[in-house]
Motif scaffolding. Structure first.
Motif, PDB file in Angstrom:
ATOM      1  N   GLY A   1       0.779  -1.237   0.000  1.00 53.48           N
ATOM      2  CA  GLY A   1       0.000   0.000   0.000  1.00 53.48           C
ATOM      3  C   GLY A   1       0.804   1.277   0.000  1.00 53.48           C
ATOM      4  O   GLY A   1       0.313   2.318   0.456  1.00 53.48           O
ATOM      5  N   ARG A   2       2.017   1.261  -0.506  1.00 50.09           N
ATOM      6  CA  ARG A   2       2.854   2.481  -0.453  1.00 50.09           C
ATOM      7  C   ARG A   2       2.431   3.442  -1.559  1.00 50.09           C
ATOM      8  O   ARG A   2       2.489   3.115  -2.756  1.00 50.09           O
ATOM      9  N   ARG A   3       2.041   4.624  -1.150  1.00 51.05           N
ATOM     10  CA  ARG A   3       1.517   5.611  -2.111  1.00 51.05           C
ATOM     11  C   ARG A   3       2.585   6.038  -3.101  1.00 51.05           C
ATOM     12  O   ARG A   3       2.293   6.363  -4.245  1.00 51.05           O
ATOM     13  N   ALA A   4       3.858   6.052  -2.640  1.00 56.10           N
ATOM     14  CA  ALA A   4       4.937   6.453  -3.551  1.00 56.10           C
ATOM     15  C   ALA A   4       5.037   5.504  -4.740  1.00 56.10           C
ATOM     16  O   ALA A   4       5.588   5.857  -5.787  1.00 56.10           O
ATOM     17  N   LEU A   5       4.504   4.302  -4.564  1.00 58.92           N
ATOM     18  CA  LEU A   5       4.538   3.322  -5.654  1.00 58.92           C
ATOM     19  C   LEU A   5       3.180   3.208  -6.339  1.00 58.92           C
ATOM     20  O   LEU A   5       2.981   2.353  -7.201  1.00 58.92           O
ATOM     21  N   GLY A   6       2.257   4.045  -5.927  1.00 60.86           N
ATOM     22  CA  GLY A   6       0.934   4.036  -6.569  1.00 60.86           C
ATOM     23  C   GLY A   6       0.001   2.985  -5.993  1.00 60.86           C
ATOM     24  O   GLY A   6      -1.041   2.697  -6.577  1.00 60.86           O
ATOM     25  N   ALA A   7       0.384   2.376  -4.861  1.00 64.21           N
ATOM     26  CA  ALA A   7      -0.454   1.324  -4.271  1.00 64.21           C
ATOM     27  C   ALA A   7      -1.296   1.905  -3.140  1.00 64.21           C
ATOM     28  O   ALA A   7      -0.985   2.966  -2.593  1.00 64.21           O
ATOM     29  N   ARG A   8      -2.351   1.209  -2.789  1.00 58.94           N
ATOM     30  CA  ARG A   8      -3.244   1.633  -1.715  1.00 58.94           C
ATOM     31  C   ARG A   8      -3.591   0.414  -0.865  1.00 58.94           C
ATOM     32  O   ARG A   8      -3.487  -0.719  -1.331  1.00 58.94           O
TER      33      ARG A   8
ATOM     34  N   LYS B   1      12.823  -4.793  -4.421  1.00 61.86           N
ATOM     35  CA  LYS B   1      12.080  -4.625  -5.681  1.00 61.86           C
ATOM     36  C   LYS B   1      10.806  -3.865  -5.357  1.00 61.86           C
ATOM     37  O   LYS B   1      10.250  -4.011  -4.239  1.00 61.86           O
ATOM     38  N   ALA B   2      10.383  -3.041  -6.287  1.00 59.61           N
ATOM     39  CA  ALA B   2       9.175  -2.256  -6.061  1.00 59.61           C
ATOM     40  C   ALA B   2       8.350  -2.251  -7.331  1.00 59.61           C
ATOM     41  O   ALA B   2       8.862  -1.941  -8.408  1.00 59.61           O
ATOM     42  N   VAL B   3       7.095  -2.634  -7.191  1.00 60.97           N
ATOM     43  CA  VAL B   3       6.186  -2.614  -8.337  1.00 60.97           C
ATOM     44  C   VAL B   3       5.551  -1.225  -8.400  1.00 60.97           C
ATOM     45  O   VAL B   3       4.959  -0.761  -7.416  1.00 60.97           O
ATOM     46  N   LEU B   4       5.715  -0.566  -9.535  1.00 59.88           N
ATOM     47  CA  LEU B   4       5.147   0.767  -9.708  1.00 59.88           C
ATOM     48  C   LEU B   4       3.789   0.641 -10.389  1.00 59.88           C
ATOM     49  O   LEU B   4       3.687   0.070 -11.477  1.00 59.88           O
ATOM     50  N   PHE B   5       2.755   1.164  -9.724  1.00 61.85           N
ATOM     51  CA  PHE B   5       1.402   1.079 -10.282  1.00 61.85           C
ATOM     52  C   PHE B   5       1.010   2.401 -10.931  1.00 61.85           C
ATOM     53  O   PHE B   5       1.411   3.482 -10.469  1.00 61.85           O
ATOM     54  N   ALA B   6       0.220   2.311 -11.982  1.00 62.64           N
ATOM     55  CA  ALA B   6      -0.276   3.518 -12.650  1.00 62.64           C
ATOM     56  C   ALA B   6      -1.365   4.148 -11.790  1.00 62.64           C
ATOM     57  O   ALA B   6      -2.259   3.451 -11.307  1.00 62.64           O
ATOM     58  N   THR B   7      -1.267   5.459 -11.588  1.00 65.95           N
ATOM     59  CA  THR B   7      -2.318   6.161 -10.837  1.00 65.95           C
ATOM     60  C   THR B   7      -3.299   6.845 -11.785  1.00 65.95           C
ATOM     61  O   THR B   7      -4.282   7.426 -11.355  1.00 65.95           O
ATOM     62  N   GLU B   8      -2.974   6.791 -13.066  1.00 67.16           N
ATOM     63  CA  GLU B   8      -3.898   7.302 -14.089  1.00 67.16           C
ATOM     64  C   GLU B   8      -3.651   6.507 -15.359  1.00 67.16           C
ATOM     65  O   GLU B   8      -2.602   5.877 -15.502  1.00 67.16           O
ATOM     66  N   ASP B   9      -4.600   6.529 -16.268  1.00 65.22           N
ATOM     67  CA  ASP B   9      -4.397   5.832 -17.531  1.00 65.22           C
ATOM     68  C   ASP B   9      -3.218   6.467 -18.254  1.00 65.22           C
ATOM     69  O   ASP B   9      -3.111   7.703 -18.307  1.00 65.22           O
ATOM     70  N   LEU B  10      -2.343   5.650 -18.797  1.00 59.45           N
ATOM     71  CA  LEU B  10      -1.177   6.228 -19.483  1.00 59.45           C
ATOM     72  C   LEU B  10      -0.731   5.320 -20.614  1.00 59.45           C
ATOM     73  O   LEU B  10      -1.153   4.168 -20.724  1.00 59.45           O
TER      74      LEU B  10
ATOM     75  N   ALA C   1      -3.748   0.914 -17.813  1.00 55.55           N
ATOM     76  CA  ALA C   1      -4.878   1.556 -17.130  1.00 55.55           C
ATOM     77  C   ALA C   1      -4.517   1.864 -15.681  1.00 55.55           C
ATOM     78  O   ALA C   1      -3.664   1.204 -15.088  1.00 55.55           O
ATOM     79  N   ALA C   2      -5.174   2.871 -15.132  1.00 59.03           N
ATOM     80  CA  ALA C   2      -4.951   3.242 -13.727  1.00 59.03           C
ATOM     81  C   ALA C   2      -5.176   2.025 -12.831  1.00 59.03           C
ATOM     82  O   ALA C   2      -6.119   1.258 -13.033  1.00 59.03           O
ATOM     83  N   GLY C   3      -4.271   1.858 -11.868  1.00 56.53           N
ATOM     84  CA  GLY C   3      -4.379   0.727 -10.951  1.00 56.53           C
ATOM     85  C   GLY C   3      -3.616  -0.502 -11.393  1.00 56.53           C
ATOM     86  O   GLY C   3      -3.425  -1.429 -10.601  1.00 56.53           O
ATOM     87  N   ARG C   4      -3.182  -0.541 -12.651  1.00 58.29           N
ATOM     88  CA  ARG C   4      -2.442  -1.700 -13.164  1.00 58.29           C
ATOM     89  C   ARG C   4      -0.944  -1.462 -12.975  1.00 58.29           C
ATOM     90  O   ARG C   4      -0.485  -0.317 -12.961  1.00 58.29           O
ATOM     91  N   PRO C   5      -0.143  -2.537 -12.849  1.00 56.88           N
ATOM     92  CA  PRO C   5       1.301  -2.362 -12.702  1.00 56.88           C
ATOM     93  C   PRO C   5       1.942  -1.839 -13.985  1.00 56.88           C
ATOM     94  O   PRO C   5       1.572  -2.261 -15.084  1.00 56.88           O
ATOM     95  N   ILE C   6       2.876  -0.902 -13.813  1.00 59.82           N
ATOM     96  CA  ILE C   6       3.620  -0.390 -14.971  1.00 59.82           C
ATOM     97  C   ILE C   6       4.875  -1.235 -15.181  1.00 59.82           C
ATOM     98  O   ILE C   6       5.146  -1.709 -16.287  1.00 59.82           O
ATOM     99  N   CYS C   7       5.651  -1.403 -14.115  1.00 57.25           N
ATOM    100  CA  CYS C   7       6.926  -2.123 -14.217  1.00 57.25           C
ATOM    101  C   CYS C   7       7.416  -2.409 -12.801  1.00 57.25           C
ATOM    102  O   CYS C   7       6.759  -2.036 -11.820  1.00 57.25           O
ATOM    103  N   THR C   8       8.557  -3.054 -12.693  1.00 55.67           N
ATOM    104  CA  THR C   8       9.173  -3.334 -11.394  1.00 55.67           C
ATOM    105  C   THR C   8      10.559  -2.703 -11.366  1.00 55.67           C
ATOM    106  O   THR C   8      11.326  -2.849 -12.325  1.00 55.67           O
ATOM    107  N   LEU C   9      10.852  -2.020 -10.278  1.00 51.21           N
ATOM    108  CA  LEU C   9      12.182  -1.440 -10.098  1.00 51.21           C
ATOM    109  C   LEU C   9      12.967  -2.350  -9.173  1.00 51.21           C
ATOM    110  O   LEU C   9      12.425  -2.843  -8.178  1.00 51.21           O
TER     111      LEU C   9
END
Lengths: 402, 384
Positions: B195-202, B309-318, B342-350
C-alpha cells in the motif's frame, strides 16, 4: 473454342481453380475436363455420377414436399438443433442456412475449424497479416509450407505459385518427408508435438531475442528475417499453435513483409466462416438459443455439443460429418434425427432421417465460393438439372418454419 | 525444457535462464524483458485473452516440456495445476498439498497445534457470529493474492468467497524457504511493501519486498529463527516441495503467519541478490529431494547488504514511451513501447541493491517518483 467447351470452376479443394475447361457432349453430359487435377476429377465425378433420389425419408424415396415437411418438423421441435457443415456449398446456401439457424435458435458451426484447424479463431482473436495467392506468387521470395502437404491436398498450388522457382525459396516444415518436401529447397523435420515451442521460439528469434534454439530454427529465422517478402502457408490445427503462427508473422512484419495463408481443404470453408461472421460477428460455434448470437468455440463447437449429448437434431449441409467427427460426436449424430442436404451421396446422408440430394453448385447451379485466401470466385452452371439447389431446399424448409 | 506458468513469469524465467536452463514461459503480460529472455506466450498480448488462470493452462497444455514450474496465481487452482502436470514432471507442490495448505482452517489448526501464532480466522458464515467486534478485522478473498480485495471489516454481509481474519499490527514480512516434502531450509526473510503511495499502491496491495526487513538486528535474529522453525513445520505438516513463501506479520515479539504461498515467491530475486542462493537451482534440487546442506542457507540476519524490488502502479491511464532501454536502468517487467496501461495496473518493477534496507527503499521510491514524472513529461498521449 468449340461450342461444347465451357469454362468451369473446380471447388474440389480450397484453391478453387477457375481455369478449367469442361467439354460437354451433345447429350448434355460431361465428357471431359481439361486442366483439372486428380482431386478436381473426383470432385466433378461425384457430382455427375448417378445419385440417390432427390428426397428420402428413412432411406425411402418420397415426394419433395413430404421430405420438406418432415425436415421442418424435426428441426421445429428440437430443443437444441445443430446446423453443421457448409464447406461444400455456395455462399448463397450458407446465408440461408445461417438465417434458418437463427429462426430455430440453433447452434451453427462450420466444419472448417475441425477440418482445417483454429486459424480462423486466431484471426478473430488477434487479427492476421494475410494475402491473396496472387500476392504470394508475385511477391514472396521465401515460401514456408508448415505442417501441410499441398502436393497431395492442393495439387495445383505449387504450379499456381510458380514454385519451385529461380530466386525463390520453398521451405517445408513437417514431421516427415512429404511429396511437397521432396520439391522443397529446404526441409525442416519437426514433430507435430513441437509446433508450439518451435513457433514461439521462431517468434523470439526473428525479434533477435537471444533465446536458446537449434540450428534448423536459427537458420529458418535468419532466412525469414533476410527475405523481402515471406509467406507461410499452413495447415496448423491447435488454437495456441495458430496464434503462435500469427504472432510469428506479426514479429516478422517488424522487419520485412510477411503473410500467413491457411491451406483450407474444403472448397468453400473460407466462405462458411466469412458468411457466419458477416451475419453474427463470429466465424464459428455460434448459438442462437438465447435469441441473439453468442459464440464460444470451447463450449459450442459441433463436436462438443454432440459429444455432451446436448444437440437433439441436426441439419447437415454440404458435409459428411460421420466421416470426420470424433467418435463420441459421431455416435451422438447417429442417435439423433438428422436432415442432410448435399449434392453427393454421403455416409451421413445414407444414415439421415431425411436426405435431400441436390443440384450441385458449380456443376448444375451458379453460385459464389470464397477461395482459401478469401477471394470470392463465381461458380458456373455447366449442366442442366431438375433438382433443387441446397439454397432452394433450405429456403423451403425455412418457409415451413416461418 | 522447463515450462514456467505464472501470472508474471519474468522473474522465474530470469532466475532460470541465468542458471542456464532452457525454459518456455506462459504468462499474462508478455513483458518486453520476458520476450528477450526465452520463448514465451502472453495470454493478453499474443492470444487476445483476458489473462485468467484457465487461459494460462489452456495455452500451456500443448507446449512440449518435460517439466513444469508454476508461479503466482495457480496456488489457488489445484485442478488447473493437475492439468499442467499431466504428462510432465511437476516441479512444485502437488494439487493435494495446495488444497490443504491453502485452506485457512487446516493451516490454522496445524500452526496452533505446533505452538505458532495464527490470527483468528473465520469463514463468511462464521464471522458475523464469532468475530469479536472489540478487535480489528480484515476480510480477504479465499482465492486471493497480492493483497487484492483485502479490506477492513467492521461487520456486514459477506459472500462465500471471503474469509475474515484478525488484523495483526506490525511489520508485514515474508519468509522464502525450500522444502523436500519433509523438511525445509530457509532462504531468507524479506519485508513486504504494501500500500505504499509512492509506488501508486493503496490499502493492503503488495508492491514489493526489501531484504532484510527494516528491524533492529536482535529482532531480525529472532524473526529469522522463528521463520526457520515455521517453515520446517509447514514442510513436514503439508509435504511442501520446492520453494515456497510464508507471509507473516512481525508484531515486535513474534511472527504471526497469515498465509502460505506454496510456490516460488516474488521476493526470490531480492533474496537471490543479497544471499546469492541460486534459488531456481535450489527449487529444482529440493523437488528432487535434496535440500541445501546445513549451514549453507543464509539464515542469519548479519547480512552483507540489502536489495529490494518495487512494483510501480499507474495512478492514471497512461501510454508508455520507448521502453527498449529500461532493462539497463534496473527496471524489470518492462512494458512494450507504446503500451497502454490503465490506472491501478502495474507499470513495471524497479530493482535495487544497497548498503541497508532503508537506503534501498529510499532509492526505489526516489526512482519510482522520477519515472512517474518522466512518464508525465514525455507526455505520450494519455489514454482518453
Amino acid at each position: 473454342m468449340p461450342s461444347h467447351d465451357r469454362s468451369a470452376t473446380c471447388s474440389g479443394c480450397g484453391l478453387v481453380c477457375d481455369d478449367i475447361t469442361a467439354v460437354v457432349g451433345d447429350d448434355g453430359g460431361l465428357e471431359r475436363l481439361i486442366r483439372t487435377c486428380p482431386l478436381g476429377d473426383a470432385w466433378f465425378a461425384e457430382r455427375v455420377a448417378p445419385v440417390p433420389p432427390l428426397a428420402r425419408v428413412d432411406g425411402r424415396e418420397v415426394e419433395l414436399d413430404t421430405a420438406l415437411d418432415e425436415a421442418a418438423a424435426i428441426l421445429g421441435r428440437a430443443h437444441m438443433p445443430l446446423v453443421y457443415g457448409l464447406g461444400q456449398t455456395s455462399c448463397e446456401a450458407q446465408r440461408t442456412a445461417v438465417a434458418l439457424a437463427e429462426a430455430i435458435g440453433a447452434v451453427i458451426d462450420p466444419a472448417g475449424p475441425l477440418l482445417d484447424g483454429a486459424s480462423g479463431l486466431a484471426f478473430q482473436a488477434r487479427g492476421a497479416s494475410t494475402a491473396t495467392l496472387g500476392d504470394v506468387r508475385d511477391r514472396a521470395d521465401v515460401v514456408v509450407v508448415w505442417r501441410a502437404d499441398p502436393v497431395a491436398t492442393h495439387p495445383r498450388l505449387l504450379e499456381r505459385l510458380r514454385l519451385p522457382g529461380a530466386s525463390r525459396e520453398l521451405v517445408v516444415v513437417d514431421e516427415r518427408r512429404t511429396a511437397t518436401a521432396a520439391k522443397a529447397d529446404t526441409f525442416v523435420e519437426l514433430p507435430a508435438s513441437r509446433d508450439v515451442d518451435a513457433l514461439w521460439t521462431l517468434r523470439a528469434l526473428v525479434s533477435e531475442a537471444p533465446v536458446a534454439s537449434e540450428p534448423a530454427l536459427d537458420d529458418l529465422a535468419a532466412r525469414l528475417r533476410g527475405c523481402r517478402s515471406a509467406a507461410i502457408l499452413h495447415h496448423i490445427s491447435g488454437h495456441v499453435e495458430a496464434l503462435g503462427l500469427h504472432a510469428l508473422v506479426r514479429a516478422l512484419c517488424q522487419v520485412t513483409h510477411a503473410v500467413a495463408v491457411t491451406l483450407r481443404h474444403e472448397g468453400n470453408a473460407a466462405g462458411a466462416e466469412d458468411v457466419l461472421a458477416w451475419q453474427t460477428g463470429y466465424p464459428s460455434a455460434v448459438s442462437f438459443a438465447s435469441g441473439h448470437p453468442r459464440s464460444n468455440p470451447r463450449e459450442l463447437s459441433a463436436a462438443t455439443v454432440l459429444a455432451r449429448g446436448e444437440a437433439d437434431a441436426a441439419l447437415v449441409v454440404g458435409s459428411d460429418p460421420l466421416e470426420h467427427l470424433p467418435p463420441p460426436a459421431a455416435e451422438r449424430l447417429r442417435a439423433i434425427p438428422v436432415v442432410s442436404i448435399d449434392a453427393r451421396a454421403t455416409t451421413t446422408a445414407d444414415a439421415a432421417r431425411v436426405a435431400f440430394t441436390t443440384a450441385a453448385a458449380g456443376v448444375h447451379r451458379p453460385g459464389v465460393v470464397h477461395r482459401l485466401d478469401g477471394v470470392p470466385v463465381p461458380l458456373r452452371a455447366l449442366l442442366a438439372s431438375s433438382r433443387q439447389s441446397d439454397d432452394e431446399v433450405l429456403g423451403a424448409i425455412a418457409g415451413r418454419l416461418a | 525444457m522447463i515450462l514456467i506458468v505464472s501470472v508474471s513469469a519474468r522473474m522465474l524465467a530470469e532466475l532460470a535462464t541465468r542458471e542456464g536452463h532452457d525454459v518456455f514461459a506462459v504468462d499474462r503480460f508478455g513483458d518486453l524483458d520476458l520476450q528477450r529472455l526465452c520463448p514465451s506466450v502472453s495470454i493478453m498480448r499474443d492470444l487476445g485473452g483476458r489473462g485468467g488462470m484457465a487461459e494460462l493452462v489452456d495455452a500451456a497444455e500443448p507446449v512440449r516440456a518435460e517439466s513444469v514450474v508454476y508461479g503466482a496465481g495457480l496456488e489457488n487452482r489445484p485442478k488447473l495445476v493437475a492439468r499442467l502436470a499431466a504428462g510432465r514432471t511437476l516441479l512444485g507442490c502437488t494439487p493435494q498439498t495446495l488444497r490443504r495448505v491453502r485452506d485457512p482452517a487446516v493451516l490454522g489448526a496445524s500452526l496452533h497445534a505446533a505452538g505458532f501464532a495464527y490470527p483468528r480466522t473465520f469463514s463468511a458464515r462464521e464471522a458475523p457470529v464469532r468475530a469479536d467486534r472489540a478487535r480489528r478485522w480484515l476480510r480477504k478473498p479465499i482465492r486471493g493474492g497480492g493483497g487484492r480485495g483485502v479490506r477492513e471489516w467492521r461487520g456486514g454481509r459477506l459472500t462465500d468467497d471471503l474469509i475474515v481474519q484478525e488484523r495483526i499490527s506490525g511489520l508485514p514480512c515474508s519468509a522464502a524457504a525450500v522444502a523436500d516434502g519433509r523438511c525445509a531450509a530457509l532462504l531468507g526473510v524479506s519485508e513486504q511493501l504494501t500500500g505504499r503511495r509512492a509506488l501508486g499502491a493503496r490499502g493492503w496491495k503488495w508492491c514489493g519486498n526489501v531484504v532484510p526487513p527494516r528491524l533492529p538486528a536482535r529482532e531480525r535474529h529472532v524473526l529469522t529463527d522463528a521463520a526457520q522453525r515455521i517453515c520446517t513445520h509447514l514442510a513436514a505438516a503439508f509435504g511442501l516441495r520446492g520453494v515456497f513463501g510464508v507471509d507473516m506479520v512481525w508484531d515486535g515479539a513474534l511472527p504471526w503467519v497469515v498465509e502460505v504461498n506454496p510456490r516460488p515467491t516474488a521476493s526470490l530475486e531480492t533474496i537471490d541478490a543479497v544471499h546469492g542462493v541460486g534459488s531456481f537451482a535450489a527449487h529444482l534440487e529440493a523437488c528432487a529431494g535434496r535440500l541445501p546442506a546445513a549451514g549453507t542457507a543464509p539464515s542469519r540476519a548479519d547480512l552483507p547488504g540489502a536489495a529490494g524490488k518495487a512494483v510501480l502502479f499507474a495512478t492514471e491511464d497512461l501510454r508508455v514511451p520507448d521502453t527498449s532501454e529500461w532493462t539497463a536502468r534496473g527496471i524489470r517487467d518492462v512494458p512494450h513501447p507504446g503500451e497502454s496501461i490503465a490506472a491501478g495496473r502495474p507499470i513495471c518493477t524497479l530493482v535495487a541493491t544497497g548498503g541497508s534496507p532503508e537506503a534501498v527503499l529510499d532509492d526505489l521510491e526516489a526512482r519510482a517518483g522520477a519515472l512517474r514524472r518522466e512518464l508525465r513529461e514525455v507526455g505520450v498521449d494519455a489514454v482518453a
